[in-house]
Design a protein around this motif. Sequence first.
Motif, short mmCIF file in Angstrom:
data_model
loop_
_atom_site.label_atom_id
_atom_site.label_comp_id
_atom_site.label_asym_id
_atom_site.label_seq_id
_atom_site.Cartn_x
_atom_site.Cartn_y
_atom_site.Cartn_z
N MET A 38 6.48 18.65 13.57
CA MET A 38 6.04 17.81 12.47
C MET A 38 5.03 18.58 11.62
O MET A 38 4.07 19.13 12.15
N ASP A 39 5.25 18.64 10.31
CA ASP A 39 4.36 19.39 9.42
C ASP A 39 3.18 18.54 8.96
O ASP A 39 3.29 17.32 8.79
N TYR A 40 2.05 19.22 8.75
CA TYR A 40 0.83 18.55 8.30
C TYR A 40 0.38 19.14 6.96
O TYR A 40 0.74 20.26 6.60
N ILE A 41 -0.43 18.35 6.27
CA ILE A 41 -1.08 18.79 5.05
C ILE A 41 -2.58 18.77 5.29
O ILE A 41 -3.12 17.80 5.84
N ALA A 42 -3.26 19.82 4.89
CA ALA A 42 -4.72 19.87 4.96
C ALA A 42 -5.28 19.65 3.57
O ALA A 42 -4.94 20.37 2.63
N LEU A 43 -6.11 18.63 3.44
CA LEU A 43 -6.81 18.36 2.19
C LEU A 43 -8.18 19.03 2.26
O LEU A 43 -8.99 18.69 3.13
N HIS A 44 -8.43 20.00 1.39
CA HIS A 44 -9.71 20.70 1.35
C HIS A 44 -10.53 20.17 0.19
O HIS A 44 -10.09 20.20 -0.96
N VAL A 45 -11.73 19.66 0.50
CA VAL A 45 -12.61 19.08 -0.53
C VAL A 45 -13.97 19.77 -0.48
O VAL A 45 -14.72 19.59 0.50
N PRO A 46 -14.34 20.56 -1.49
CA PRO A 46 -15.69 21.13 -1.53
C PRO A 46 -16.72 20.01 -1.63
O PRO A 46 -16.56 19.07 -2.42
N THR A 47 -17.77 20.08 -0.81
CA THR A 47 -18.81 19.06 -0.82
C THR A 47 -20.17 19.68 -1.09
O THR A 47 -20.39 20.86 -0.82
N THR A 48 -21.07 18.86 -1.61
CA THR A 48 -22.38 19.36 -1.99
C THR A 48 -23.33 19.48 -0.80
O THR A 48 -24.20 20.35 -0.76
N ASP A 49 -23.16 18.60 0.19
CA ASP A 49 -24.03 18.63 1.37
C ASP A 49 -23.38 17.84 2.50
O ASP A 49 -22.30 17.25 2.35
N GLU A 50 -24.06 17.80 3.65
CA GLU A 50 -23.51 17.14 4.82
C GLU A 50 -23.36 15.64 4.60
O GLU A 50 -22.41 15.01 5.09
N THR A 51 -24.30 15.05 3.86
CA THR A 51 -24.23 13.61 3.61
C THR A 51 -22.97 13.24 2.84
O THR A 51 -22.27 12.29 3.18
N GLN A 52 -22.68 14.01 1.79
CA GLN A 52 -21.47 13.74 1.02
C GLN A 52 -20.22 13.92 1.89
O GLN A 52 -19.26 13.14 1.80
N SER A 53 -20.23 14.92 2.75
CA SER A 53 -19.11 15.16 3.65
C SER A 53 -18.90 13.96 4.57
O SER A 53 -17.77 13.52 4.79
N GLU A 54 -19.99 13.40 5.11
CA GLU A 54 -19.89 12.26 6.01
C GLU A 54 -19.37 11.02 5.28
O GLU A 54 -18.55 10.26 5.82
N ILE A 55 -19.84 10.82 4.04
CA ILE A 55 -19.39 9.67 3.26
C ILE A 55 -17.90 9.78 2.96
O ILE A 55 -17.14 8.81 3.11
N LEU A 56 -17.46 10.95 2.53
CA LEU A 56 -16.05 11.14 2.22
C LEU A 56 -15.18 11.00 3.47
O LEU A 56 -14.08 10.44 3.39
N THR A 57 -15.67 11.48 4.59
CA THR A 57 -14.92 11.33 5.83
C THR A 57 -14.72 9.85 6.15
O THR A 57 -13.62 9.42 6.52
N ALA A 58 -15.79 9.07 6.01
CA ALA A 58 -15.69 7.64 6.28
C ALA A 58 -14.71 6.97 5.33
O ALA A 58 -13.93 6.09 5.73
N GLU A 59 -14.72 7.36 4.06
CA GLU A 59 -13.82 6.78 3.07
C GLU A 59 -12.36 7.18 3.37
O GLU A 59 -11.45 6.34 3.33
N LEU A 60 -12.14 8.44 3.66
CA LEU A 60 -10.78 8.93 3.90
C LEU A 60 -10.20 8.41 5.20
O LEU A 60 -8.98 8.37 5.38
N ALA A 61 -11.08 7.98 6.12
CA ALA A 61 -10.60 7.43 7.40
C ALA A 61 -9.82 6.14 7.21
O ALA A 61 -9.09 5.71 8.12
N ASP A 62 -9.93 5.52 6.04
CA ASP A 62 -9.15 4.32 5.76
C ASP A 62 -7.69 4.64 5.43
O ASP A 62 -6.87 3.72 5.30
N TYR A 63 -7.38 5.92 5.27
CA TYR A 63 -6.02 6.36 4.99
C TYR A 63 -5.47 7.06 6.24
O TYR A 63 -6.21 7.26 7.21
N PRO A 64 -4.20 7.45 6.25
CA PRO A 64 -3.60 7.97 7.50
C PRO A 64 -4.00 9.41 7.86
O PRO A 64 -3.19 10.16 8.42
N PHE A 65 -5.23 9.82 7.53
CA PHE A 65 -5.71 11.13 7.97
C PHE A 65 -6.01 11.05 9.46
O PHE A 65 -6.61 10.09 9.93
N GLU A 66 -5.63 12.08 10.20
CA GLU A 66 -5.71 12.03 11.65
C GLU A 66 -6.87 12.83 12.23
O GLU A 66 -7.25 12.64 13.38
#
Length: 276
Positions: free
Chosen positions: A1-29
Motif C-alpha cells: 500500500m502506497d503512502y503520501i508524505a505531507l511536508h509542512v515547514p513550520t515556524t516553531d514547535e508550537t505551530q507544529s503541535e497545533i497543525l498536528t492536532a488539526e491534521l489528526a482530524d483527517y486520515p493521517f496515520e
Amino acid sequence: MDYIALHVPTTDETQSEILTAELADYPFESFESEAGVLKAYIRKEALPDCKDEVDALLGRYGCRGRYIAIETQNWNALWEQNFPWVDVEGRLRIRAPFHEAAPAGEAEVVLMPKMSFGTGHHATTWLMARALLDLELEGRTGLDMGSGTGVLAIIAAQRGAAHVDAVDIDDWADANCRENIAANGVADRITPMLGDVSRIAGRTYDFIVANINRNILTADMGAYAAALRPGGDLLMSGFFEEDVAAIRAAAEGFGLRYAATASRDGWALVHMRREA
C-alpha cells in the motif's frame, strides 16, 4: 500500500503541535517533526477525499504543504538506514535484526516494520509498551486494535498472554505482523486479522490495547466496551494530552471506570477498566 508524505515547514514547535492536532482530524496515520518540517503520512487513496480541506486548513495558518509519494521499497530502505533500537526504561528493547541483541535479563522484540507503523519510536507506542510491562497479562486473552507491526501483541504474548487477536485495516500491516510474530516465536498465540473493528463483533477479551487516534477511538468505543470482559483493562493511546478528557468521557459513557493516565512528549495514554 502506497503512502503520501505531507511536508509542512513550520515556524516553531508550537505551530507544529497545533497543525498536528488539526491534521489528526483527517486520515493521517502518523506524524513526525524534523528540522522545522512537520511530516504527516496518509494512505495514497485516502488523500483525494480530504486534500482540498487540508490545503484550506494550512492556508488559514499561513502554511503551504508539499505532497511526496512514498514508494514501498524506498520506505523500507529509509527505515533500514535510520532506525535505532528503542529502550523502554531498560526493561525492554525494540530492535531490528541488524541491531545488537538485548543483554541478559532484558526483554526484546525484533521487528522489521516495512510499511507498518509501530516501531516503538513514537511516544504513543512507547507509552503502550511500558503500560503492558506493568499490566498483569499471565493467562489472559487480549486484542491489539490497529496492530501495525504487531509489536504490542508480541509484548503481551511474551509476558504470558494466552492469546491475542491483532487487528489492522492495512494489508501491509497484516502481512508484516505475521512476519514479526513468527520471527519472535509467538505465532501460536497471536492471530492477525485484516479488517476494522467489525472483526471483533461477538468476541470478548480480558484486555484491549488500541493505539490509533482520537476520532477512531471515540467512534469505536462502544465496540471496545462490548468486547471487554468484567475486570478487563482497556489501554488507549494515539492522541494528545488535551484529548484525555474527551477519551475518558467517551469510555465512561459506556460504563468503563477510569484507572490512570500517562504522557510523553505531549502525547497521552488512558487506562480504563470494566468493573469485575
